[in-house]
Design a protein around this motif. Structure first.
Motif, mmCIF file in Angstrom:
data_model
loop_
_atom_site.group_PDB
_atom_site.id
_atom_site.type_symbol
_atom_site.label_atom_id
_atom_site.label_comp_id
_atom_site.label_asym_id
_atom_site.label_seq_id
_atom_site.Cartn_x
_atom_site.Cartn_y
_atom_site.Cartn_z
ATOM 1 N N LYS A 299 -4.789 3.637 11.213
ATOM 2 C CA LYS A 299 -5.091 2.345 10.599
ATOM 3 C C LYS A 299 -3.845 1.793 9.901
ATOM 4 C CE LYS A 299 -8.027 0.248 7.087
ATOM 5 N NZ LYS A 299 -9.027 0.484 6.053
ATOM 6 N N HIS A 300 -3.155 2.642 9.142
ATOM 7 C CA HIS A 300 -1.933 2.207 8.458
ATOM 8 C C HIS A 300 -0.841 1.841 9.464
ATOM 9 C CE1 HIS A 300 -3.403 2.942 4.485
ATOM 10 N NE2 HIS A 300 -3.568 4.245 4.681
ATOM 11 N N GLU B 115 0.848 -1.192 0.000
ATOM 12 C CA GLU B 115 0.000 0.000 0.000
ATOM 13 C C GLU B 115 0.886 1.245 0.000
ATOM 14 O OE1 GLU B 115 -2.852 2.797 0.251
ATOM 15 O OE2 GLU B 115 -1.263 2.753 1.737
ATOM 16 N N LEU C 275 -3.478 13.366 5.748
ATOM 17 C CA LEU C 275 -4.561 12.395 5.928
ATOM 18 C C LEU C 275 -5.211 12.627 7.281
ATOM 19 C CD1 LEU C 275 -2.927 9.007 4.837
ATOM 20 C CD2 LEU C 275 -4.678 10.272 3.604
ATOM 21 N N ARG D 259 0.534 4.406 0.825
ATOM 22 C CA ARG D 259 0.557 5.282 2.011
ATOM 23 C C ARG D 259 1.425 4.681 3.117
ATOM 24 N NH1 ARG D 259 -0.855 10.584 1.458
ATOM 25 N NH2 ARG D 259 -2.805 10.733 0.343
ATOM 26 N N ARG D 260 1.406 3.364 3.236
ATOM 27 C CA ARG D 260 2.252 2.739 4.253
ATOM 28 C C ARG D 260 3.729 2.891 3.889
ATOM 29 N NH1 ARG D 260 -2.426 -0.640 4.956
ATOM 30 N NH2 ARG D 260 -1.807 -2.175 3.404
ATOM 31 N N GLN E 32 -7.107 7.455 9.577
ATOM 32 C CA GLN E 32 -6.500 6.746 8.445
ATOM 33 C C GLN E 32 -5.033 6.429 8.726
ATOM 34 O OE1 GLN E 32 -7.724 9.808 5.556
ATOM 35 N NE2 GLN E 32 -8.363 8.082 4.279
ATOM 36 N N VAL E 33 -4.320 7.395 9.275
ATOM 37 C CA VAL E 33 -2.914 7.187 9.608
ATOM 38 C C VAL E 33 -2.793 6.102 10.668
ATOM 39 C CG1 VAL E 33 -0.838 8.249 10.577
ATOM 40 C CG2 VAL E 33 -2.242 9.517 8.924
#
Length: 122
Positions: free
Chosen positions: A49-50, A16, A42, A18-19, A46-47
C-alpha cells in the motif's frame, strides 16, 4: 479546508513515517518487496500500500525480475521538497551563527570569572 490526498505530490506522500522509512531503505539501492517487508517488520499488504502511494507520485519505480518486484528510488520528485527546505537554510545558518556567538561570549565570560576567582583566592 480538505486535506490533500497522499497521492497528489511528494510532500503528502512523505508525510507518513513508514513511507519515509521505505525511501531511506531504497536510498541504499534496489530492494525486492520481501526485503522491505522484513526490514520494516510490516505485513506485505501494508508495505505494498505504501509502495503504491510512493509509485503514484513518482518517488519509486519498479521492475519485475521473475517473480520478484524490485523497487528503486526515483529522487527527481524529492527535488521540490529539497528546494522548499533550502529556502530556510540561510535563515537557520544565520540563527546558528548568532547562537555560536552567544555561546562563545558565555564561555569567555565564564573563563574570565574563573580566572578572576583564582586571583582573589591568592
Amino acid at each position: 479546508m480538505a486535506r490533500a490526498a497522499t497521492t497528489t505530490d511528494a510532500f503528502n506522500a512523505v508525510a507518513e513515517p513508514r513511507r519515509r522509512e521505505i525511501l531511506d531503505l531504497l536510498a541504499t539501492g534496489e530492494r525486492p518487496v520481501t526485503d522491505l517487508v522484513v526490514a520494516l517488520d510490516l505485513a506485505q499488504p501494508q508495505v505494498s500500500k505504501h509502495l503504491r502511494v510512493l509509485r503514484e507520485v513518482g518517488l519509486v519505480e519498479f521492475r519485475d525480475e521473475g517473480r520478484l518486484r524490485i523497487y528503486r528510488l526515483n529522487g527527481a520528485p524529492l527535488r521540490q521538497i529539497y528546494e522548499w527546505v533550502s529556502a530556510f537554510q540561510a535563515s537557520w545558518e544565520q540563527r546558528f551563527r548568532q547562537l555560536d556567538a552567544v555561546l562563545e561570549d558565555l564561555m569567555t565570560t565564564e573563563k574570565a570569572n574563573e580566572q578572576s576567582g583564582r586571583r582573589e583566592d591568592r
